[in-house]
Scaffold this active site. Structure first.
Site, PDB file in Angstrom:
ATOM      1  N   ALA A  40       4.127   2.386   4.174  1.00 32.92           N
ATOM      2  CA  ALA A  40       4.857   3.648   4.352  1.00 32.92           C
ATOM      3  C   ALA A  40       4.362   4.728   3.399  1.00 32.92           C
ATOM      4  O   ALA A  40       4.240   4.497   2.201  1.00 32.92           O
ATOM      5  CB  ALA A  40       6.354   3.415   4.119  1.00 32.92           C
ATOM      6  N   GLY A  45       3.957   2.305  -4.213  1.00 29.04           N
ATOM      7  CA  GLY A  45       2.724   1.525  -4.075  1.00 29.04           C
ATOM      8  C   GLY A  45       1.725   2.175  -3.146  1.00 29.04           C
ATOM      9  O   GLY A  45       0.523   2.232  -3.441  1.00 29.04           O
ATOM     10  N   CYS A  46       2.211   2.671  -2.032  1.00 27.30           N
ATOM     11  CA  CYS A  46       1.313   3.302  -1.052  1.00 27.30           C
ATOM     12  C   CYS A  46       0.727   4.599  -1.599  1.00 27.30           C
ATOM     13  O   CYS A  46      -0.423   4.937  -1.321  1.00 27.30           O
ATOM     14  CB  CYS A  46       2.051   3.538   0.262  1.00 27.30           C
ATOM     15  SG  CYS A  46       2.587   1.995   1.040  1.00 27.30           S
ATOM     16  N   THR A  47       1.517   5.319  -2.389  1.00 26.74           N
ATOM     17  CA  THR A  47       1.019   6.538  -3.019  1.00 26.74           C
ATOM     18  C   THR A  47      -0.080   6.191  -4.015  1.00 26.74           C
ATOM     19  O   THR A  47      -1.145   6.833  -4.032  1.00 26.74           O
ATOM     20  CB  THR A  47       2.167   7.299  -3.718  1.00 26.74           C
ATOM     21  OG1 THR A  47       3.132   7.674  -2.724  1.00 26.74           O
ATOM     22  CG2 THR A  47       1.658   8.535  -4.440  1.00 26.74           C
ATOM     23  N   ALA A  50      -3.245   5.255  -2.026  1.00 30.85           N
ATOM     24  CA  ALA A  50      -3.861   6.424  -1.385  1.00 30.85           C
ATOM     25  C   ALA A  50      -4.523   7.328  -2.428  1.00 30.85           C
ATOM     26  O   ALA A  50      -5.621   7.847  -2.199  1.00 30.85           O
ATOM     27  CB  ALA A  50      -2.815   7.205  -0.589  1.00 30.85           C
TER      28      ALA A  50
END
Length: 154
Positions: A40, A45-47, A50
């Site tokens: 998401a 974590g995804c930030t 990315a």
């Protein structure tokens, strides 16, 4: 759920990017492509992941790699994610999870000790002929890009 292995043909896809463009894996034939799947946009974590890919993008491109990040988020949310975190990688939307499923990046996983169905954080490298060169499932968001660069010799 079947998992991709090195040597497998990468499943074809065409998805909508955060800018509304259609992006096809086939359009990148002849180039090396890092395809990564994340749960998401705008989560910690995804930030981190990315931003790590964005920070490494120049070095990756210098070695001939393109980077595609794929999540079930809608293009509008991906556009906010790009803007909020100054991302320069290509973000693609897979709202029906068909590409995630084809790549083995959606299914049962353990989350806080419970078995749930969801996105399995995964990274692949597709070679110039469209074959999977590298496949990693259940990767950690933090430190993964550095490990990938080390594994690829970049």
């Amino acid at each position: 759920m079947s998992r991709l292995q090195p040597g497998d043909t990468a499943p074809a896809f065409t998805l909508t990017s955060d800018t509304g463009e259609s992006v096809s894996l086939g359009d990148l034939a002849g180039r090396k492509v890092i395809v990564y799947f994340y749960p998401a946009a705008m989560t910690p974590g995804c930030t981190k992941q990315a931003c790590d890919f964005t920070d490494s993008l120049d070095a990756l491109k210098a070695q001939g790699y393109e980077v595609l990040g794929i999540s079930p988020d809608k293009p509008e949310k991906l556009a906010k994610f790009r803007e909020r975190d100054s991302l320069t990688i290509t973000l693609l939307s897979d709202p029906d999870r068909s590409v995630l499923t084809a790549w083995g990046a959606f299914g049962e996983k353990k989350l806080y000790g419970k078995v749930v169905e969801g996105v399995i954080r995964s990274t692949f490298v597709v070679d110039e002929e469209g074959k999977v060169e590298y496949a990693a499932y259940n990767v950690k968001a933090t430190g993964h890009v550095a490990k990938l660069r080390k594994d690829l010799g970049i």
